[in-house]
Design an enzyme around this catalytic site. Sequence first.
Site, short mmCIF file in Angstrom:
data_model
loop_
_atom_site.label_atom_id
_atom_site.label_comp_id
_atom_site.label_asym_id
_atom_site.label_seq_id
_atom_site.Cartn_x
_atom_site.Cartn_y
_atom_site.Cartn_z
N ALA A 60 -7.70 5.58 6.12
CA ALA A 60 -9.13 5.35 5.95
C ALA A 60 -9.76 4.99 7.30
O ALA A 60 -9.08 4.51 8.20
CB ALA A 60 -9.35 4.21 4.96
N GLY A 99 -4.06 5.65 4.10
CA GLY A 99 -4.64 6.69 3.25
C GLY A 99 -4.11 8.07 3.59
O GLY A 99 -4.09 8.96 2.73
N GLU A 102 -1.07 8.31 1.60
CA GLU A 102 -1.46 8.39 0.18
C GLU A 102 -1.94 9.81 -0.16
O GLU A 102 -1.63 10.33 -1.23
CB GLU A 102 -2.54 7.34 -0.12
CG GLU A 102 -1.97 5.92 -0.06
CD GLU A 102 -3.03 4.84 -0.12
OE1 GLU A 102 -3.96 4.88 0.72
OE2 GLU A 102 -2.93 3.96 -1.00
N GLU A 122 -1.28 -1.00 5.77
CA GLU A 122 -2.51 -1.72 5.38
C GLU A 122 -2.41 -3.24 5.51
O GLU A 122 -3.40 -3.90 5.84
CB GLU A 122 -2.90 -1.35 3.94
CG GLU A 122 -3.57 0.01 3.80
CD GLU A 122 -2.58 1.16 3.63
OE1 GLU A 122 -1.39 0.97 3.94
OE2 GLU A 122 -3.00 2.24 3.20
#
Length: 528
Positions: A60, A99, A102, A122
Site C-alpha cells: 500500500a 499489499g 497480498e 506491516e
Amino acid sequence: AEYLRLPHSLALIRLRNPPVNALSLAVVNGIREGLQKAMSDHTIKAIVVCGANDKFCAGADISSFSRSSPGISFGVVVDEIQRYEKPVVAAIRGVALGGGLELALGCHYRIAHAEARVGLPEVALGILPGARGTQLLPRLIGVPMSLDLITSGRPVGADEALKLGILDVVINSDPVEEAVKFSQEILDKPLEPRRLLNKSVPSLPNMDSIFSEAFAKVQKQYPGFLAPETSIQALQAAVNLPYKLGIKEEEKLALYLQKSGQARALQYVFFAESSVHKQSPPSVASWQTASPQPISSVGVLGLGTMGRGIAMCFAKAGIPVVAVESDPKQLEIAKKAVTSMLEREASKMQQSGRAWTKPTLTFSSSADMLCESGRFGQKTGKGWYQYDKPLGRVHRPDPWLSEFLSQYRETHHLESRSISQEEILERCLYSLINEGFRILGEGIAASPEQIDIIYLSGYGWPRYRGGPMFYAATVGLPVVLEKLQKYYTQNPDVPQLEPSDYLKKLAAHGNPPPKDWQSLAGPPGSKL
Ligand code: 3HC
C-alpha cells in the site's frame, strides 16, 4: 496499472507507480479495470500480473495513509482475483511486500525470480496485513510460519518462500516470460484448488499452546508494540472463523491499529529514516568540505573514571590537558593512575599531559553534595539509592537519604511537596524536547527527523512513539510551551525549562507537523 494484450490469448496487467509500484488508489483502480477488460474479452484465457521497473509491488502507498485507511478496499480486490474465473498468475521480480504479497496471494499461481523478496512487513509500520494477508497466508503455509513472518515482518528470499510454499516456481530468467509459458500449461487445470479463500487453515493438535507461546514471545521481544499482538489475534480469527467472518475481524483489527498513535509514529519513522539518509548537514559545514579546527589545549572537569580516560586520550594524542579536580583524595588517586598510565605509554608519546589542581566552585545542589560524600550511584553502591553492591543494579531506598534531604530542606528553607508522576515525566521530557527546539533554532540539527532518529537509534526512545520531536507534535506544541512556561515560572533556577524561541515561533502557528517546522520557523541561525 497498464493493461496489455499479449499473444497466445493472454493479458498482462502491469503495475506502474514509481519508485516501488505502491498500491495507490489509481493503481488499485487500474488493476480492477484490467480484470474487467480481460473478463469481458472472450479471447483472453489467462492473466499475468507484474510490476514495472523490475519490482512487483512494495504494498500500500504509505504516504497516503494519513488520508485514507489502507487495505480495506484492496482486500475486496484480492478476493475478486481469487474468485476470478480465468487463471491469474503473479510474476514477481524485486519485491512483493505487504499489499504486494497480498495481491500475489490473491493470484492463483506465483512465479518469482530467484533474487526476489517477499514478506508482510506491516508490523514495522504499526499495522497488520489488512488486505487478507492474515487470513490467506495461514491457509497457504500454516499457522506457525505465518506467526513468524507476520509478527516479525521479516521478508524472505525466493528460495525460502518456495520451500515454505508461498511461491510455486522460482526461476533465474524473466518471470513475466516464464509466467506467460506457465499460463499456457495450466489453462485447463481447475482453479478451485488454487483459491485460498475456500481452503481451511491446516489444523494442528496444539493450536492453543502455539498461540499462547506466540503472545508470550512477542510481549518479550517487542514490549509495548501493539501491532505484533494484534496480528496474532487476526491469525487466531483465521483459525477459528470461516473466511467471510475472519476477514471482518481482520478489518476490525486493522482499523484499530491504523487509528492508533503507534501506527502514526512508526509511519513517521519510516519516512524520517529514509529522509535522514538523504540529508546533509545544514549551513555550509559538511564532512566532505569541512576541515578540522586545530585544538591547542583541552580542559577536563573532574578526574573520576571517565575524566581520567578522557584526559589520557587527549594526552596520548599529544594535546596538552588541563584537568580540574576538586576532591584532594580523588586528585591523588587520579594523579597516580594517570601517571602510571602515561609512564606505560611514555615510549610512544611525544608530549605528555599535565594534571593541575585548582574548583573555586562551592557546591550547593543536593546532587553535588551526594557526590561529595562519595555517593556516585551504581558504581559506588550508593547514590540516591543504596545498591546491593558496588556496580550492582538492585536498588532500595536509603534511610540515610531521607535524613539528608530533611536537613537539606531545613538549611535551605524548602517546603517539601509531593511531585506527581506526570510532573516528573513532563519536566524530564519537555526539557529534553526544549533542547531539541534550541538546536533546531541554532541549525545544529538539520531537521526534527534527525533528532528523532538519533533518539531512536542511540538512546532507546520507543520507536512506537516516533522520537521526542514527533512526540511533541503528538502532545501539541502549544501544550508543551504552556507546560514549560509553567514549570519555568515554578523553577526559575532550571534554565532547561525556559521555552526556546523556536518553540514559541512554531506554537504561534498552532500545532504544525514536524515536516512543516522549518518552513514556518524560518532559516536557522548557524552555530556550526
Ligand atoms: N509506499 C510509498 N512509498 C514507498 C513505499 C510504500 N509502500 N515503499 C517505499 N516507498 C518509497 C520510499 O519512501 C522511497 O521514496 P523516496 O525515494 O521519495 O524517499 C522510495 O520508495 C524508495 O524506497 P527506499 O529508499 O526504502 O528504497 P530501498 O530500495 O532501500 O527499499 C523497499 C525498497 C524494500 C521497497 C523499502 O522501501 C520498503 O521496505 N518499503 C516498505 C514496504 C512496506 O512496508 N510495505 C507495506 C506497506 S503497508 C501495506 O501494504 C498495507 C497492506 O497490508 C494493505
